[in-house]
Design an enzyme around this catalytic site. Structure first.
Site, PDB file in Angstrom:
ATOM      1  N   LYS A   1      75.465  46.213  73.507  1.00 29.99           N
ATOM      2  CA  LYS A   1      76.375  46.363  72.457  1.00 29.99           C
ATOM      3  C   LYS A   1      75.939  45.513  71.329  1.00 29.99           C
ATOM      4  O   LYS A   1      76.007  44.237  71.444  1.00 29.99           O
ATOM      5  CB  LYS A   1      77.698  46.145  72.990  1.00 29.99           C
TER       6      LYS A   1
ATOM      7  N   LYS B   1      74.833  50.993  72.497  1.00 28.29           N
ATOM      8  CA  LYS B   1      75.943  51.216  71.491  1.00 28.29           C
ATOM      9  C   LYS B   1      75.965  50.377  70.122  1.00 28.29           C
ATOM     10  O   LYS B   1      75.548  49.387  70.363  1.00 28.29           O
ATOM     11  CB  LYS B   1      77.477  50.978  71.996  1.00 28.29           C
TER      12      LYS B   1
HETATM   13  C1  PBG Z   1      86.162  46.910  71.946  1.00 26.13           C
HETATM   14  C2  PBG Z   1      85.377  48.247  71.594  1.00 26.13           C
HETATM   15  C3  PBG Z   1      84.889  48.588  70.271  1.00 26.13           C
HETATM   16  C4  PBG Z   1      84.266  49.776  70.395  1.00 26.13           C
HETATM   17  C5  PBG Z   1      84.535  50.342  71.705  1.00 26.13           C
HETATM   18  N1  PBG Z   1      85.179  49.248  72.445  1.00 26.13           N
HETATM   19  C6  PBG Z   1      84.969  47.743  69.002  1.00 26.13           C
HETATM   20  C7  PBG Z   1      84.477  46.557  69.043  1.00 26.13           C
HETATM   21  O1  PBG Z   1      83.730  45.976  69.747  1.00 26.13           O
HETATM   22  O2  PBG Z   1      85.000  45.808  67.980  1.00 26.13           O
HETATM   23  C8  PBG Z   1      83.756  50.418  69.423  1.00 26.13           C
HETATM   24  C9  PBG Z   1      83.987  52.048  69.267  1.00 26.13           C
HETATM   25  C10 PBG Z   1      83.597  52.919  68.318  1.00 26.13           C
HETATM   26  O3  PBG Z   1      83.222  52.312  66.871  1.00 26.13           O
HETATM   27  O4  PBG Z   1      83.965  54.099  68.188  1.00 26.13           O
HETATM   28  N2  PBG Z   1      85.611  46.178  72.808  1.00 26.13           N
END
Ligand code: PBG
Length: 335
Positions: free
Chosen positions: A204, A259
């Site tokens: 991520k 992601k």
């Molecule tokens: C939170 C989380 C996020 C997303 C999914 N889970 C955002 C972040 O880490 O700030 C992002 C998903 C999206 O942008 O569609 N842990």
């Protein structure tokens, strides 16, 4: 050079021959998108019969639990295997510790129970992270200017157990703390949740593309300039992505997520090559918004652009894709 002689060039080889008609194109297609490849994310809010559009995500709304149940029913009928649920927590319930995450009757747990009662055969995936519950918006405990790893992991383990207890099929740690997959796996085994899957958001990146999501769940908080860069990955790195993925597989992850998705297709392909578990991708909120907003402005056809983007994920090696366009794509596939 083949054993049949020199490689033929034009006109012996005319590549347009394989594209000349619809049946030829269908016959040789290497990749396909089906409803089985789709995971639909849903934003859940308190209330009854509430549908509240998310301004930065045209076509996406926050839904009260009863509305989410109805959407779950449609998604299931369309053949979508699973939903990913994200709670929009009331500001009054947020605090520095994110303690609402450990309330077994919180909005997310109630949504899981309601959907499982009405649509038992759709898979439910829930994030394990504290950002929907903390007033600062970080994914864990923010101590001395940074998120504390080990203390956060202890809470995430409890959060995962509460979600499993509510009936969540797949816990999805999206927090990027070190060691949380192993700790959660051990706790799930001890708790008797032997069939609860772990989908690790192993890879991520600290990304600008999460903007609309933070708008949707109200988790922008007071992140500040440093953002989440001390725990989410640097966009420049691929080797590190492979380390993250293999570490989490070793610790007990069943599925690995990369992601964001489209700007990181190279990473999806590399991770797929590295680990022998299914790799999922998240077409995150900013990616969805780019396509949806441009289509709304008349730049291109919305559905065609989403379908093409999904094909790209499959080509790169993703087993499934979380996308806010899942219903649109599944409806089109049904026709
Ligand atoms: C939170 C989380 C996020 C997303 C999914 N889970 C955002 C972040 O880490 O700030 C992002 C998903 C999206 O942008 O569609 N842990």
């Amino acid at each position: 050079m083949t054993s049949f002689g020199p490689a033929r060039s034009f006109p012996a080889t005319r590549l347009r021959r394989v594209r000349a008609t619809d049946w030829r194109r269908r016959l040789i297609r290497e990749t396909a998108v089906t409803a089985d490849d789709l995971i639909l994310p849903l934003f859940i809010i308190e209330g009854d019969n509430v549908t509240e559009p998310v301004t930065s995500l045209p076509g996406v709304s926050r839904l009260s639990i009863d509305r989410a149940v109805a959407v779950a029913r449609e998604a299931h009928a369309l053949g979508i295997p699973a939903l990913a649920l994200f709670p929009v927590t009331d500001k009054k319930l947020k605090n520095p510790q994110g303690s609402e995450a450990l309330n077994p009757k919180n909005l997310l747990c109630r949504a899981v129970r309601a959907i499982k009662a009405e649509v038992p055969d759709i898979g439910l995936i829930c994030d394990v992270a504290l950002d929907p519950y903390t007033d600062h918006g970080h994914d864990g405990l923010f101590i001395d200017g940074d998120v504390a790893n080990d203390a956060t992991v202890e809470i995430l383990v409890k959060q995962a157990l509460i979600l499993a207890e509510a009936g969540c099929d797949v816990v999805a740690p999206s927090d990027m703390m070190d060691g949380r997959i192993g700790a959660i796996r051990t706790a799930l085994e001890k708790g008797g949740f032997v069939n609860t899957m772990i989908l690790s958001y192993a890879v991520k990146y600290a990304s600008a593309f999460y903007g609309p999501f933070r708008d949707a769940v109200g988790s922008q908080g007071a992140l500040g300039a440093k953002g989440k860069h001390t725990y989410q990955m640097d966009a420049a790195n691929v080797d590190e992505a492979l380390r993250e993925a293999s570490t989490d597989v070793t610790e007990g992850a069943d599925l690995i997520m990369v992601k964001p998705g489209m700007p990181y297709l190279d990473v999806i392909a590399a991770v797929k090559n590295e680990v022998n578990v299914p790799v999922l991708a998240y077409q995150v909120s900013g990616e969805y918004a780019m396509i949806a907003v441009a289509a709304a402005a008349g730049a291109f056809d919305r559905l065609a652009a989403f379908q093409e983007s999904l094909l790209a994920f499959k080509r790169a090696g993703a087993s499934a894709v979380l996308t806010y366009a899942a219903l649109d794509i599944a409806r089109a596939l049904k026709k």
